[in-house]
Design a protein around this motif. Structure first.
Motif, PDB file in Angstrom:
ATOM      1  N   GLU A   1       0.823  -1.210   0.000  1.00  0.00           N
ATOM      2  CA  GLU A   1       0.000   0.000   0.000  1.00  0.00           C
ATOM      3  C   GLU A   1       0.857   1.260   0.000  1.00  0.00           C
ATOM      4  O   GLU A   1       0.380   2.333  -0.350  1.00  0.00           O
ATOM      5  N   SER A   2       2.129   1.133   0.383  1.00  0.00           N
ATOM      6  CA  SER A   2       3.041   2.276   0.423  1.00  0.00           C
ATOM      7  C   SER A   2       4.002   2.298  -0.756  1.00  0.00           C
ATOM      8  O   SER A   2       4.787   3.237  -0.888  1.00  0.00           O
ATOM      9  N   THR A   3       3.972   1.266  -1.586  1.00  0.00           N
ATOM     10  CA  THR A   3       4.949   1.163  -2.678  1.00  0.00           C
ATOM     11  C   THR A   3       4.270   0.941  -4.024  1.00  0.00           C
ATOM     12  O   THR A   3       4.728   0.153  -4.852  1.00  0.00           O
ATOM     13  N   GLY A   4       3.164   1.623  -4.239  1.00  0.00           N
ATOM     14  CA  GLY A   4       2.481   1.564  -5.537  1.00  0.00           C
ATOM     15  C   GLY A   4       1.831   0.241  -5.855  1.00  0.00           C
ATOM     16  O   GLY A   4       1.696  -0.119  -7.026  1.00  0.00           O
ATOM     17  N   GLY A   5       1.453  -0.520  -4.838  1.00  0.00           N
ATOM     18  CA  GLY A   5       0.798  -1.790  -5.049  1.00  0.00           C
ATOM     19  C   GLY A   5       1.744  -2.961  -5.252  1.00  0.00           C
ATOM     20  O   GLY A   5       1.304  -4.061  -5.554  1.00  0.00           O
ATOM     21  N   VAL A   6       3.049  -2.733  -5.083  1.00  0.00           N
ATOM     22  CA  VAL A   6       4.045  -3.784  -5.273  1.00  0.00           C
ATOM     23  C   VAL A   6       4.624  -4.181  -3.916  1.00  0.00           C
ATOM     24  O   VAL A   6       5.089  -3.325  -3.161  1.00  0.00           O
ATOM     25  N   LEU A   7       4.590  -5.480  -3.611  1.00  0.00           N
ATOM     26  CA  LEU A   7       5.251  -5.981  -2.420  1.00  0.00           C
ATOM     27  C   LEU A   7       6.747  -5.983  -2.697  1.00  0.00           C
ATOM     28  O   LEU A   7       7.203  -6.621  -3.649  1.00  0.00           O
ATOM     29  N   VAL A   8       7.507  -5.238  -1.889  1.00  0.00           N
ATOM     30  CA  VAL A   8       8.948  -5.114  -2.078  1.00  0.00           C
ATOM     31  C   VAL A   8       9.653  -5.792  -0.918  1.00  0.00           C
ATOM     32  O   VAL A   8       9.348  -5.511   0.249  1.00  0.00           O
ATOM     33  N   GLU A   9      10.607  -6.649  -1.250  1.00  0.00           N
ATOM     34  CA  GLU A   9      11.452  -7.308  -0.267  1.00  0.00           C
ATOM     35  C   GLU A   9      12.830  -6.684  -0.335  1.00  0.00           C
ATOM     36  O   GLU A   9      13.390  -6.529  -1.422  1.00  0.00           O
ATOM     37  N   LEU A  10      13.373  -6.310   0.810  1.00  0.00           N
ATOM     38  CA  LEU A  10      14.768  -5.879   0.897  1.00  0.00           C
ATOM     39  C   LEU A  10      15.584  -7.089   1.343  1.00  0.00           C
ATOM     40  O   LEU A  10      15.170  -7.825   2.233  1.00  0.00           O
ATOM     41  N   VAL A  11      16.741  -7.295   0.707  1.00  0.00           N
ATOM     42  CA  VAL A  11      17.587  -8.461   0.972  1.00  0.00           C
ATOM     43  C   VAL A  11      19.012  -7.987   1.238  1.00  0.00           C
ATOM     44  O   VAL A  11      19.566  -7.236   0.449  1.00  0.00           O
ATOM     45  N   GLU A  12      19.569  -8.455   2.345  1.00  0.00           N
ATOM     46  CA  GLU A  12      20.991  -8.238   2.612  1.00  0.00           C
ATOM     47  C   GLU A  12      21.674  -9.601   2.600  1.00  0.00           C
ATOM     48  O   GLU A  12      21.342 -10.471   3.393  1.00  0.00           O
ATOM     49  N   HIS A  13      22.600  -9.800   1.676  1.00  0.00           N
ATOM     50  CA  HIS A  13      23.307 -11.080   1.543  1.00  0.00           C
ATOM     51  C   HIS A  13      24.328 -11.222   2.651  1.00  0.00           C
ATOM     52  O   HIS A  13      24.848 -10.292   3.166  1.00  0.00           O
TER      53      HIS A  13
END
Length: 127
Positions: A115-127
């Motif tokens: 709901e905060s990113t234009g309808g796209v579920l965003v995952e942040l990844v730190e390797h």
């Protein structure tokens, strides 16, 4: 940040992996059973497809029931996930994960609310 992967919800990860191998020329780079999921990563030149098949009740099984198979999320790689979460919060993005948690391959992950990113579920990844 860099593109890391596109997460695809499916009821048949193995079948979709064979199709993607034939169509896109990618190969399985990693496979694991993780929480309630069978997860397969198919390597592309600049990232991965992450195929997510539910192995019981959970987030992906509910997603498939409500939306059907298809793109579930995109993931961006960050060198400092905690700073990235702070930056997202500072600009008003709602977080699903207030703190990073263990994801596939043992990476640290956190999700931003669609709901905060234009309808796209965003995952942040730190390797």
């Amino acid at each position: 940040m860099r593109f890391d992967h596109a997460g695809v919800a499916t009821n048949d990860a193995e079948g979709l992996a064979f199709l993607y191998e034939d169509v896109f020329g990618c190969e399985i780079a990693h496979e694991e059973r993780f929480n309630e999921l069978h997860v397969m990563f198919l390597e592309l030149e600049n990232g991965y497809f992450e195929l997510l098949e539910p192995q019981g009740e959970g987030t992906i099984s509910r997603y498939l029931e409500n939306h059907g198979a298809g793109l579930h999320h995109i993931a961006l790689e960050t060198d400092d996930i905690e700073s990235s979460l702070e930056q997202a919060t500072d600009v008003g993005v709602e977080l699903i994960d207030e703190e990073p948690r263990r994801g596939a391959w043992g990476h640290q992950v956190a999700f931003l609310h669609p709901e905060s990113t234009g309808g796209v579920l965003v995952e942040l990844v730190e390797h």
